[in-house]
Write an enzyme that holds these catalytic residues in place. Structure first.
Site, PDB file in Angstrom:
ATOM      1  N   SER A 136       0.837  -1.174   0.068  1.00 31.97           N
ATOM      2  CA  SER A 136       0.125   0.027  -0.074  1.00 31.97           C
ATOM      3  C   SER A 136       0.784   1.168   0.003  1.00 31.97           C
ATOM      4  O   SER A 136       2.133   1.125   0.468  1.00 31.97           O
ATOM      5  CB  SER A 136      -0.807   0.018   1.158  1.00 31.97           C
ATOM      6  OG  SER A 136      -1.529   1.342   1.419  1.00 31.97           O
ATOM      7  N   TYR A 149      -2.283  -0.796  10.693  1.00 28.00           N
ATOM      8  CA  TYR A 149      -2.093  -1.068   9.117  1.00 28.00           C
ATOM      9  C   TYR A 149      -0.832  -0.439   8.459  1.00 28.00           C
ATOM     10  O   TYR A 149      -0.207  -1.215   7.906  1.00 28.00           O
ATOM     11  CB  TYR A 149      -3.341  -0.243   8.613  1.00 28.00           C
ATOM     12  CG  TYR A 149      -3.539  -0.667   7.166  1.00 28.00           C
ATOM     13  CD1 TYR A 149      -3.949  -1.578   6.620  1.00 28.00           C
ATOM     14  CD2 TYR A 149      -3.027   0.652   6.227  1.00 28.00           C
ATOM     15  CE1 TYR A 149      -4.199  -1.755   5.193  1.00 28.00           C
ATOM     16  CE2 TYR A 149      -3.386   0.163   4.671  1.00 28.00           C
ATOM     17  CZ  TYR A 149      -3.658  -1.002   4.581  1.00 28.00           C
ATOM     18  OH  TYR A 149      -3.905  -1.062   2.865  1.00 28.00           O
TER      19      TYR A 149
END
Length: 252
Positions: A136, A149
């Site tokens: 990501s 995350y």
């Protein structure tokens, strides 16, 4: 004949979103696809569409993941492409983040990559073999309200770069895909959490997420899939240790 004809691709998180998109593209390019995921119904739907093998597996269970890799090899032979895509997210203030939430995100987004890479690498040390980790843009910068995350995705990027260097002379390439907000069920979950916390509608929350992308819209699964397919191509053998950002210009 396309470049993936007869190749065996294993995809974690293969029942929805980016994993399902990659499975469809690879099947269209001639590959056999093994689809790993926790939920049988979406896996079987994608497997029926692609002629692939649906293998129910919780990647946070190392023994279950090992059995899934063995079942995939039994079905289609040694692995040529492995796409480690399974992931989860959450968003909350750091001081209200529980250890349980931290453990779950790290287990899925990082530790399962370690296990998957160890299971895959015996097959992949040859020319034209590919390992792609779906990370990501959160793995390339900080991010408020999502510390577990972000930490997990930084770890995914670090693992990618380390494996790329360690196995560079075998012919294998290891690369990461780093998208921003993609129009997938994970973004739907994020939008629902934002709506619940702020009183906004889910559509308003989705628009809020879309505006964080440089181009002001959500990235599509097809756009991410296209980048994955480029990394799998034989002519991409010189691309190794890359972190391909797909964010509409956010990180420019």
């Amino acid at each position: 004949m396309t470049f993936a004809t007869g190749k065996h691709a294993l995809i974690t998180g293969g029942g929805t979103g980016i994993g399902a998109g990659a499975a469809r593209a690879l099947a269209a390019a001639g590959a056999h696809v093994s689809l790993l995921g926790r939920r049988r119904e979406p896996l079987e739907a994608v497997a029926a569409e692609t002629g692939g093998r649906a293998i129910v597996c919780d990647v946070t269970d190392p023994e279950a993941q090992a059995r899934a890799f063995a079942e995939a090899r039994e079905a289609f032979g040694p692995l040529d492409y492995v796409i480690l895509n399974a992931g989860i997210g959450d968003s909350r203030p750091f001081l209200r983040t529980s250890r349980e939430s931290w453990n779950a995100i790290i287990a899925t987004n990082l530790t399962a990559l370690f296990d998957g890479a160890q299971l895959a690498l015996p097959d992949l040390q040859a020319a034209s073999k590919r390992l792609v980790i779906v990370a990501s843009v959160a793995g390339l910068k900080g991010g408020a309200m999502a510390a577990p995350y972000v930490a997990s995705k930084h770890g995914a990027v670090g693992l990618t770069r380390s494996l790329a260097l360690e196995f560079a002379r075998t012919g294998l390439t290891v690369n990461a895909i780093c998208p921003s907000f993609v129009d997938t069920p994970m973004v739907d979950d994020s939008a629902a959490r934002i709506a619940g916390a702020t009183g906004k509608s889910v559509e308003e929350a989705r628009a809020l997420l879309a505006r964080t992308n440089g181009n002001g819209r959500l990235i599509t699964v097809d756009e991410v899939t296209h980048a994955i397919m480029q990394l799998l191509h034989p002519q991409a053998s010189g691309v190794n240790g890359a972190c391909v950002t797909i964010d509409g210009g956010t990180s420019a």
